[in-house]
Design a protein around this motif. Structure first.
Motif, PDB file in Angstrom:
ATOM      1  N   PRO A 336      88.411 -54.279 -31.587  1.00  0.00           N
ATOM      2  CA  PRO A 336      88.700 -52.990 -30.964  1.00  0.00           C
ATOM      3  C   PRO A 336      89.868 -52.299 -32.217  1.00  0.00           C
ATOM      4  CG  PRO A 336      89.138 -54.609 -29.508  1.00  0.00           C
ATOM      5  CD  PRO A 336      88.776 -55.471 -30.730  1.00  0.00           C
ATOM      6  N   GLU A 337      89.443 -50.837 -32.159  1.00  0.00           N
ATOM      7  CA  GLU A 337      90.168 -50.131 -33.027  1.00  0.00           C
ATOM      8  C   GLU A 337      91.525 -49.683 -32.254  1.00  0.00           C
ATOM      9  OE1 GLU A 337      91.955 -48.858 -35.456  1.00  0.00           O
ATOM     10  OE2 GLU A 337      90.010 -48.745 -36.514  1.00  0.00           O
ATOM     11  N   LYS A 338      92.524 -50.323 -32.057  1.00  0.00           N
ATOM     12  CA  LYS A 338      93.665 -50.260 -31.458  1.00  0.00           C
ATOM     13  C   LYS A 338      94.547 -51.076 -31.848  1.00  0.00           C
ATOM     14  CE  LYS A 338      92.779 -53.340 -27.554  1.00  0.00           C
ATOM     15  NZ  LYS A 338      92.588 -53.421 -26.327  1.00  0.00           N
ATOM     16  N   PRO A 339      95.990 -50.603 -31.755  1.00  0.00           N
ATOM     17  CA  PRO A 339      97.117 -51.197 -32.293  1.00  0.00           C
ATOM     18  C   PRO A 339      97.289 -52.634 -31.868  1.00  0.00           C
ATOM     19  CG  PRO A 339      97.752 -49.082 -31.728  1.00  0.00           C
ATOM     20  CD  PRO A 339      96.492 -49.161 -31.302  1.00  0.00           C
ATOM     21  N   GLY A 340      97.274 -53.525 -32.525  1.00  0.00           N
ATOM     22  CA  GLY A 340      97.555 -55.139 -32.138  1.00  0.00           C
ATOM     23  C   GLY A 340      96.394 -55.810 -32.262  1.00  0.00           C
ATOM     24  N   SER A 341      95.216 -55.235 -32.480  1.00  0.00           N
ATOM     25  CA  SER A 341      93.929 -55.813 -32.533  1.00  0.00           C
ATOM     26  C   SER A 341      94.010 -57.124 -33.597  1.00  0.00           C
ATOM     27  CB  SER A 341      92.759 -54.982 -32.572  1.00  0.00           C
ATOM     28  OG  SER A 341      92.592 -54.170 -31.433  1.00  0.00           O
ATOM     29  N   TYR A 342      94.319 -56.725 -34.726  1.00  0.00           N
ATOM     30  CA  TYR A 342      94.250 -57.909 -35.918  1.00  0.00           C
ATOM     31  C   TYR A 342      95.222 -59.008 -35.691  1.00  0.00           C
ATOM     32  CZ  TYR A 342      94.754 -59.282 -40.567  1.00  0.00           C
ATOM     33  OH  TYR A 342      94.632 -60.383 -41.704  1.00  0.00           O
ATOM     34  N   LYS A 343      96.361 -58.472 -34.990  1.00  0.00           N
ATOM     35  CA  LYS A 343      97.385 -59.603 -34.620  1.00  0.00           C
ATOM     36  C   LYS A 343      96.591 -60.589 -33.688  1.00  0.00           C
ATOM     37  CE  LYS A 343     102.024 -60.384 -32.707  1.00  0.00           C
ATOM     38  NZ  LYS A 343     103.105 -59.864 -31.893  1.00  0.00           N
ATOM     39  N   THR A 344      95.908 -59.853 -32.601  1.00  0.00           N
ATOM     40  CA  THR A 344      95.270 -60.840 -31.797  1.00  0.00           C
ATOM     41  C   THR A 344      94.094 -61.480 -32.182  1.00  0.00           C
ATOM     42  OG1 THR A 344      95.729 -59.203 -29.954  1.00  0.00           O
ATOM     43  CG2 THR A 344      93.800 -60.514 -29.371  1.00  0.00           C
ATOM     44  N   PHE A 345      93.391 -60.953 -33.398  1.00  0.00           N
ATOM     45  CA  PHE A 345      92.472 -61.707 -33.992  1.00  0.00           C
ATOM     46  C   PHE A 345      92.943 -63.081 -34.840  1.00  0.00           C
ATOM     47  CE2 PHE A 345      89.917 -62.112 -38.042  1.00  0.00           C
ATOM     48  CZ  PHE A 345      88.667 -62.406 -37.451  1.00  0.00           C
ATOM     49  N   CYS A 346      94.114 -62.503 -35.393  1.00  0.00           N
ATOM     50  CA  CYS A 346      94.762 -63.808 -36.233  1.00  0.00           C
ATOM     51  C   CYS A 346      95.262 -65.080 -35.306  1.00  0.00           C
ATOM     52  CB  CYS A 346      95.835 -63.231 -36.860  1.00  0.00           C
ATOM     53  SG  CYS A 346      95.488 -62.259 -38.379  1.00  0.00           S
ATOM     54  N   LYS A 347      95.677 -64.601 -34.096  1.00  0.00           N
ATOM     55  CA  LYS A 347      95.915 -65.505 -33.163  1.00  0.00           C
ATOM     56  C   LYS A 347      94.715 -66.521 -32.655  1.00  0.00           C
ATOM     57  CE  LYS A 347     100.029 -63.684 -31.107  1.00  0.00           C
ATOM     58  NZ  LYS A 347     100.788 -63.008 -29.757  1.00  0.00           N
ATOM     59  N   ASP A 348      93.549 -65.821 -32.356  1.00  0.00           N
ATOM     60  CA  ASP A 348      92.329 -66.259 -31.928  1.00  0.00           C
ATOM     61  C   ASP A 348      91.859 -67.274 -33.084  1.00  0.00           C
ATOM     62  OD1 ASP A 348      92.612 -65.205 -29.518  1.00  0.00           O
ATOM     63  OD2 ASP A 348      91.166 -63.353 -30.034  1.00  0.00           O
ATOM     64  N   ARG A 352      94.099 -71.648 -38.626  1.00  0.00           N
ATOM     65  CA  ARG A 352      93.061 -71.461 -39.855  1.00  0.00           C
ATOM     66  C   ARG A 352      93.900 -70.501 -40.801  1.00  0.00           C
ATOM     67  NH1 ARG A 352      88.933 -72.547 -36.282  1.00  0.00           N
ATOM     68  NH2 ARG A 352      87.349 -74.164 -37.021  1.00  0.00           N
ATOM     69  N   ASN A 353      93.882 -70.597 -41.906  1.00  0.00           N
ATOM     70  CA  ASN A 353      94.406 -69.692 -42.724  1.00  0.00           C
ATOM     71  C   ASN A 353      93.459 -68.465 -43.174  1.00  0.00           C
ATOM     72  OD1 ASN A 353      96.513 -68.752 -44.690  1.00  0.00           O
ATOM     73  ND2 ASN A 353      95.378 -69.624 -46.425  1.00  0.00           N
ATOM     74  N   ILE A 354      93.980 -67.347 -43.167  1.00  0.00           N
ATOM     75  CA  ILE A 354      93.179 -66.243 -43.647  1.00  0.00           C
ATOM     76  C   ILE A 354      93.263 -65.975 -45.288  1.00  0.00           C
ATOM     77  CG2 ILE A 354      93.037 -63.729 -43.573  1.00  0.00           C
ATOM     78  CD1 ILE A 354      93.398 -63.767 -40.931  1.00  0.00           C
ATOM     79  N   THR A 355      92.101 -66.070 -46.050  1.00  0.00           N
ATOM     80  CA  THR A 355      92.068 -65.822 -47.425  1.00  0.00           C
ATOM     81  C   THR A 355      91.989 -64.539 -47.906  1.00  0.00           C
ATOM     82  OG1 THR A 355      89.927 -66.529 -47.536  1.00  0.00           O
ATOM     83  CG2 THR A 355      91.486 -68.382 -47.739  1.00  0.00           C
ATOM     84  N   GLU A 356      91.175 -63.826 -47.174  1.00  0.00           N
ATOM     85  CA  GLU A 356      90.940 -62.295 -47.399  1.00  0.00           C
ATOM     86  C   GLU A 356      90.820 -61.425 -46.306  1.00  0.00           C
ATOM     87  OE1 GLU A 356      87.878 -59.752 -50.356  1.00  0.00           O
ATOM     88  OE2 GLU A 356      87.461 -62.019 -49.880  1.00  0.00           O
ATOM     89  N   GLY A 435     102.514 -68.890 -42.346  1.00  0.00           N
ATOM     90  CA  GLY A 435     103.338 -67.927 -41.430  1.00  0.00           C
ATOM     91  C   GLY A 435     104.011 -66.683 -41.937  1.00  0.00           C
ATOM     92  N   ALA A 436     103.588 -66.387 -43.421  1.00  0.00           N
ATOM     93  CA  ALA A 436     104.160 -65.321 -43.980  1.00  0.00           C
ATOM     94  C   ALA A 436     103.405 -63.919 -43.561  1.00  0.00           C
ATOM     95  CB  ALA A 436     104.037 -65.263 -45.556  1.00  0.00           C
ATOM     96  N   LEU A 437     101.968 -64.113 -43.381  1.00  0.00           N
ATOM     97  CA  LEU A 437     100.946 -63.039 -43.014  1.00  0.00           C
ATOM     98  C   LEU A 437     101.409 -62.589 -41.747  1.00  0.00           C
ATOM     99  CD1 LEU A 437      98.999 -60.860 -43.650  1.00  0.00           C
ATOM    100  CD2 LEU A 437      97.175 -62.592 -43.249  1.00  0.00           C
ATOM    101  N   MET A 438     101.542 -63.780 -40.667  1.00  0.00           N
ATOM    102  CA  MET A 438     101.720 -63.632 -39.025  1.00  0.00           C
ATOM    103  C   MET A 438     103.238 -62.967 -38.975  1.00  0.00           C
ATOM    104  SD  MET A 438      99.731 -64.122 -36.798  1.00  0.00           S
ATOM    105  CE  MET A 438      99.855 -64.032 -35.012  1.00  0.00           C
ATOM    106  N   ASN A 439     104.314 -63.300 -39.732  1.00  0.00           N
ATOM    107  CA  ASN A 439     105.633 -62.896 -39.859  1.00  0.00           C
ATOM    108  C   ASN A 439     105.186 -61.286 -40.041  1.00  0.00           C
ATOM    109  OD1 ASN A 439     108.421 -62.785 -39.372  1.00  0.00           O
ATOM    110  ND2 ASN A 439     108.435 -62.830 -41.673  1.00  0.00           N
ATOM    111  N   PHE A 440     104.509 -60.992 -41.029  1.00  0.00           N
ATOM    112  CA  PHE A 440     104.439 -59.625 -41.443  1.00  0.00           C
ATOM    113  C   PHE A 440     103.585 -58.769 -40.165  1.00  0.00           C
ATOM    114  CE2 PHE A 440     101.369 -56.363 -42.864  1.00  0.00           C
ATOM    115  CZ  PHE A 440     102.172 -55.604 -43.721  1.00  0.00           C
ATOM    116  N   LEU A 441     102.752 -59.176 -39.591  1.00  0.00           N
ATOM    117  CA  LEU A 441     101.920 -58.500 -38.491  1.00  0.00           C
ATOM    118  C   LEU A 441     102.989 -58.692 -37.307  1.00  0.00           C
ATOM    119  CD1 LEU A 441      98.481 -60.213 -38.777  1.00  0.00           C
ATOM    120  CD2 LEU A 441      99.131 -57.899 -39.381  1.00  0.00           C
TER     121      LEU A 441
END
Length: 504
Positions: A336-348, A352-356, A435-441
């Motif tokens: 979804p194009e709304k604030p917080g969607s990327y953070k939710t996706f990372c949690k889901d 697993r580590n995101i490489t890109e 955790g560095a990317l998640m901390n950023f988000l």
């Protein structure tokens, strides 16, 4: 018959210019594959390739008159350097015909070995025809890169060394194949001296001329040849090499570009040497053989056949390595194009580590992201990941095997987004740790809408991220204070010309 090569190989006197290369244990690879993996280090030859063996052995068989007239070859690669050095050693004039498109680094390398370079045509075929014309006009002797018994015998000394260096049982030897000279020499010798040892030819999927010939039971010309592994990019197996190989090899294994790139990394991690794609081809085949047959506890040899690669190719090789090891999934995901969607996706994604991550705002409803995710190297984890995301309601397209996506689209996700207002652009460096990317988000996501995001893990100590956020003018100070509190290095790039020209 192949047995006729045994005396030729035993009589080959090549060590005036070539060296006996070591047979090194690949300890990391051995542990990973649960087999003893040995690397025959032909990348350590004076010209960084095995080709010097065959070229020098051929020159030694020429008559005085032929040597006096001079020799010629058409080559843009390792054969050119091998022949140039061999000729210099024997005081013979050598001419190398190379396509005009040959990189300057290769032209200079051949000249440095003392050969005369003639640039002709835009393709190897054009250069080869010109070389044959010079043979007729000037009486030069043509030195074929692979389809010549003396060249084959010279390459066969690789097998002689392997069996002397490792007198115990070897289960299989994996050999790269282009025109087939190296494999024919090795297979002829091994099958005569130790017939119980298997010899497997390894070819790129997009240049498998030996496999095509064995399938058709005759030599064929491939309509198209991939050039990533340029050292083995041959459209038709040699006539003499095919005669030998059809009676001696135990099978042909093909490897794709990603698998070759992964093997380059494997060799680097065990030896700190960087092979060319053709130089790592045999290890790619070895790994595939182990995976497909469940082989354990065996002694397996791969030929690291050369290390003449251009430095500017390393970035591409690195990019494809994780996919070749099946340790990265490349996905197109709709969120979804709304604030917080990327953070939710990372949690889901769980742990697993995101490489890109590549994303650019498109419309108010959906955001389509291009994302790389680290997965286990067994092939199954990727399927599990896709299924899990779909179960959570995401629209997912697996693009891990999509060549266009891997070659182009991953670098082209973006464009102007005039409907995005109040966009501020920041460039970040943050520590590449869990955790560095998640901390950023956690610090930013949900407070300001992220309109653009680009991140790629390159294995460095610091991750580099480009982020666009919709920030009203009155909140810019608040954003900067938030970023200061985050503690990562950052730069405001809103006025950067590159952003304004392509993305703003």
């Amino acid at each position: 018959m192949p047995q006729s090569y045994i005396k030729r190989i035993l009589d080959a006197r090549i060590y005036d210019v070539a060296i006996e290369t070591p047979l090194d244990s690949a300890r990391l690879m051995s542990t990973r594959l649960n087999n003893q993996v040995l690397l025959k280090r032909e990348d350590l030859q004076p010209v960084f390739s095995f080709k010097i063996r065959g070229a020098y052995n051929k020159l030694r068989q020429l008559t005085e008159e032929q040597l006096k007239q001079g020799v010629i070859a058409a080559s843009a690669g390792n054969h050119a350097q091998g022949l140039a050095l061999s000729a210099a050693k024997m005081g013979v004039k050598a001419t190398i015909v190379m396509p005009r498109t040959t990189p300057a680094i290769k032209v200079d390398a051949v000249k440095a070995r003392g050969a005369r370079v003639v640039l002709h045509g835009d393709t190897f075929d054009e250069a080869s025809r010109h070389a044959q014309k010079l043979v007729e006009e000037k009486g030069l002797t043509y030195i074929h890169p692979y389809d010549d018994p003396d060249v084959i015998a010279g390459q066969g000394t690789v097998a002689l060394e392997i069996l002397r260096q490792y007198p115990a049982h070897i289960d299989a030897i994996f050999v790269p194949v282009g025109g087939g000279g190296l494999c024919a020499g090795i297979a002829a010798y091994v099958k005569y001296v130790r017939p119980q040892t298997k010899v497997f030819a390894v070819e790129p999927e997009d240049a498998a001329c030996l496999k095509a010939a064995l399938d058709k039971k005759r030599r064929v010309v491939l309509p198209q040849v991939g050039i990533f592994a340029d050292g083995v990019a041959v459209a038709q197996i040699g006539k003499e090499t095919y005669r030998v190989l059809k009676e001696t090899v135990d099978g042909v294994i093909t490897a794709n570009t990603d698998e070759i790139c992964a093997a380059i990394k494997d060799i680097f991690e065990d030896t700190r040497a960087i092979t060319e794609p053709a130089g790592a081809l045999s290890l790619a085949g070895l790994k595939k053989y182990v995976a497909e047959h469940g082989v354990e506890g065996q002694t397996l040899v791969a030929i690291a056949s050369g290390a003449n690669t251009n430095f500017d190719r390393l970035r591409y090789i690195s990019e494809r390595t994780e996919i070749g090891e099946q340790r990265e999934a490349i996905l197109a995901v709709t969120i979804p194009e709304k604030p917080g969607s990327y953070k939710t996706f990372c949690k889901d994604l769980g742990k697993r580590n995101i490489t890109e991550f590549n994303y650019r705002y498109a419309d108010d409803r959906d955001a389509r992201i291009f994302v790389g995710v680290q997965v286990a190297g067994d092939g199954n984890d990727r399927r599990v990941l896709v299924d899990e995301l779909r179960e959570k309601g995401y629209e997912v397209v697996d693009m891990t095997e999509n060549e266009m996506a891997k070659l182009h689209i991953r670098h082209m996700v973006g464009g102007h987004a005039p409907q995005v207002t109040n966009e501020r652009v920041y460039r970040f460096e943050f520590p590449e740790r869990p955790g560095a990317l998640m901390n950023f988000l956690n610090q930013l996501a949900g407070r300001w809408n992220i309109s653009m995001f680009h991140y790629r893990n390159h294995g460095a100590a610091y991750g580099r991220v480009l982020v666009g956020m919709q920030v009203p003018a009155k909140e810019v100070r608040e954003v900067n204070a938030c970023l200061d509190e985050l503690g990562y290095g950052y730069w405001d790039e809103t006025d950067n010309e590159a952003y304004q020209f392509f993305l703003g």
